[in-house]
Design a protein around this motif. Sequence first.
Motif, PDB file in Angstrom:
ATOM      1  N   ALA A   1       0.848  -1.198   0.000  1.00  0.00           N
ATOM      2  CA  ALA A   1       0.000   0.000   0.000  1.00  0.00           C
ATOM      3  C   ALA A   1       0.873   1.233   0.000  1.00  0.00           C
ATOM      4  CB  ALA A   1      -0.922   0.019   1.214  1.00  0.00           C
TER       5      ALA A   1
ATOM      6  N   PHE B   1       0.660   5.037   1.537  1.00  0.00           N
ATOM      7  CA  PHE B   1      -0.026   5.940   2.452  1.00  0.00           C
ATOM      8  C   PHE B   1       0.354   7.376   2.090  1.00  0.00           C
ATOM      9  CE2 PHE B   1       0.298   1.887   4.520  1.00  0.00           C
ATOM     10  CZ  PHE B   1      -0.882   1.752   5.244  1.00  0.00           C
TER      11      PHE B   1
ATOM     12  N   ALA C   1      -7.407  -1.422   7.163  1.00  0.00           N
ATOM     13  CA  ALA C   1      -6.933  -0.130   6.653  1.00  0.00           C
ATOM     14  C   ALA C   1      -6.656  -0.181   5.160  1.00  0.00           C
ATOM     15  CB  ALA C   1      -5.676   0.297   7.398  1.00  0.00           C
ATOM     16  N   GLY C   2      -6.795  -1.356   4.561  1.00  0.00           N
ATOM     17  CA  GLY C   2      -6.595  -1.460   3.125  1.00  0.00           C
ATOM     18  C   GLY C   2      -5.161  -1.695   2.705  1.00  0.00           C
TER      19      GLY C   2
ATOM     20  N   ASP D   1      -4.348  -4.006  -0.447  1.00  0.00           N
ATOM     21  CA  ASP D   1      -5.007  -3.687  -1.707  1.00  0.00           C
ATOM     22  C   ASP D   1      -4.024  -3.460  -2.846  1.00  0.00           C
ATOM     23  OD1 ASP D   1      -7.407  -3.881  -0.478  1.00  0.00           O
ATOM     24  OD2 ASP D   1      -7.692  -1.740  -0.176  1.00  0.00           O
TER      25      ASP D   1
ATOM     26  N   GLU E   1      -3.751   3.594  -3.167  1.00  0.00           N
ATOM     27  CA  GLU E   1      -3.255   4.778  -2.481  1.00  0.00           C
ATOM     28  C   GLU E   1      -4.269   5.169  -1.417  1.00  0.00           C
ATOM     29  OE1 GLU E   1      -2.514   7.778  -5.397  1.00  0.00           O
ATOM     30  OE2 GLU E   1      -0.545   6.953  -5.915  1.00  0.00           O
ATOM     31  N   ILE E   2      -3.807   5.254  -0.180  1.00  0.00           N
ATOM     32  CA  ILE E   2      -4.697   5.528   0.943  1.00  0.00           C
ATOM     33  C   ILE E   2      -4.556   6.995   1.326  1.00  0.00           C
ATOM     34  CG2 ILE E   2      -5.319   4.861   3.283  1.00  0.00           C
ATOM     35  CD1 ILE E   2      -3.976   2.184   2.780  1.00  0.00           C
TER      36      ILE E   2
ATOM     37  N   CYS F   1      -7.935   9.120   5.517  1.00  0.00           N
ATOM     38  CA  CYS F   1      -8.446   7.797   5.863  1.00  0.00           C
ATOM     39  C   CYS F   1      -7.557   7.065   6.868  1.00  0.00           C
ATOM     40  CB  CYS F   1      -8.579   6.947   4.599  1.00  0.00           C
ATOM     41  SG  CYS F   1      -9.796   7.577   3.416  1.00  0.00           S
ATOM     42  N   TRP F   2      -6.306   7.483   7.003  1.00  0.00           N
ATOM     43  CA  TRP F   2      -5.412   6.750   7.895  1.00  0.00           C
ATOM     44  C   TRP F   2      -4.693   7.625   8.920  1.00  0.00           C
ATOM     45  CZ3 TRP F   2      -0.146   7.439   8.534  1.00  0.00           C
ATOM     46  CH2 TRP F   2       0.512   8.228   7.590  1.00  0.00           C
TER      47      TRP F   2
END
Length: 537
Positions: A319, A321, A390-391, A394, A398-399, A403-404
């Motif tokens: 991922a 972040f 939290a993904g 995936d 891109e988080i 969201c985090w």
Amino acid sequence: MKPRSTGLLALAEELQSYILSFLPHQDILRCTSVCKTLRQTYMTSSELQYITELGGQQLLPVPDTDLDNHTSISKRLQLLRDKAHAWFKFDIHSFETISMPEQFHDAKTSLADGHLCLFNEDEQSAKIFPILPKPSQHKIERDWPSGSLCSIQNADSIEVFMDPAQNLIAIACMIADETLGMDDERLYIDLGALDGNDAVHPEAAGKTLFLSVLPRCEDGLYTIENWKLEGLGRHIAFRRSLLVHEGSYKFGEEIWFLQIWDWQKSTTSSCVLSDTIINPEVGESLDFCFLGNDRLLIVSRDLKLYSIEDLSQAPRLLACFLMPVSVTGIQCLLPMDNIAHSSQLQMQAQRTLWTSDPKNRILSLITRTRDATNSFTFVISTRIFFDPQAGVFDGMAEIPWECWGPSNARVFVHNWRCRVGVSGNRVLQAFPTTDATAEDHPEDMDYKLHMMDFSPLAVERRQGLGIVVTEPSTIEITESAETLTTSLPYVEVVSDRVFGADQVIDIWVDKDRIYLPKLNSEESDSDGIDELEVIEI
């Protein structure tokens, strides 16, 4: 609804305790909160209380240790409870001072497992020694005179990593042939034992680790910007960056390369990452750190999380972040007691009963914005990098920061004179005693040390000094005129001792002590460190 004679509650209390001991600490507490009988079993069982105390403090037990075999469960429980409250004493007026060896005043200095590790690149020498060792501490003390570090002939040592917990020294060596271009420099990682002159570390797959590839561009069009050698448990990683000046590349483009080895299994590796950063600003534009035995975090304009479970192939991106600001000057800080949970760490295992959990630590990022108007300290809980919800699984997802970040981080304004130390869930940072203005010079200001404990257990049952901070905090980003709000809870204790700028040029902290390196005295011609103040916690 089975009869009591055949249910769990009909068993002897010892058997109830034994069955409950297989549960995670949260489930033990749930069981004891809904049943009076199980509650009584819990209150009379030091083992169950020890399990829940470990879980509450986000620690992992280290099995099969000398201490484990000779220390009763009740004694271990008391030691653990004492540890939870230790920081709230926070007496930093009582300290001892040790002198640095004169030839290492300007050396690269690090702290590992209660030992001071020194490397003088100009003199090609190194030294390791324990700092005010305790009677129970395993001690390593050794000098490498000039020219004796690297066993590879005609090579210079450019970086050194020492790990007393594993009796390991790793040395990045460079062989340069003046008849060849810079692309033809040879780089190797030389391995050895800290406590002796053995040709090969007893657990190493070989004496030398070999690099697969190196970053390349046209001859003479770049300079080596920086490199970093780091290790954790069975992993060693080497990162090299090149800064391009001209040619077919854009001016200032940075090419970087990182390779990871399992030094206990193989001297070669296919676990390689490389990329290009367009027009990096002055200062570090890239850093990395291990998050346990199976994850690596690349810290640049964003945070990229990789799986390194399989070293026969390139790291797999889990991922990305996204960060809330465009940053440079990056420095990534993980706890100094950052021990991999591994049965092979026998030297460390002999001296401790527990270690911090990679899934529940604090990561600190020191950054500044592109226009250099702001500097920040990002304090981030590592749990976000292990949470499937939290993904992070995936793939290329891109988080967004929203969201985090806000609930898993705290962001503080960072003065360039303020330093940061990290240990487990605790962060120690120096802040000015008054708000700085544009006319203030950082070197003329006074500072206080702020100890911040981000452990949920510390927040839940604070005792003694300090205040609990749960309300969100907001800072302003001058570059974009935006605000940044974060809310990770913590307990804060502020020292009553005031420090000058030259007393907080750096801060190291581990589970037992605070270490404050001191600048050389005015009589010295050197700008390095000549003393170390050691404060017992």
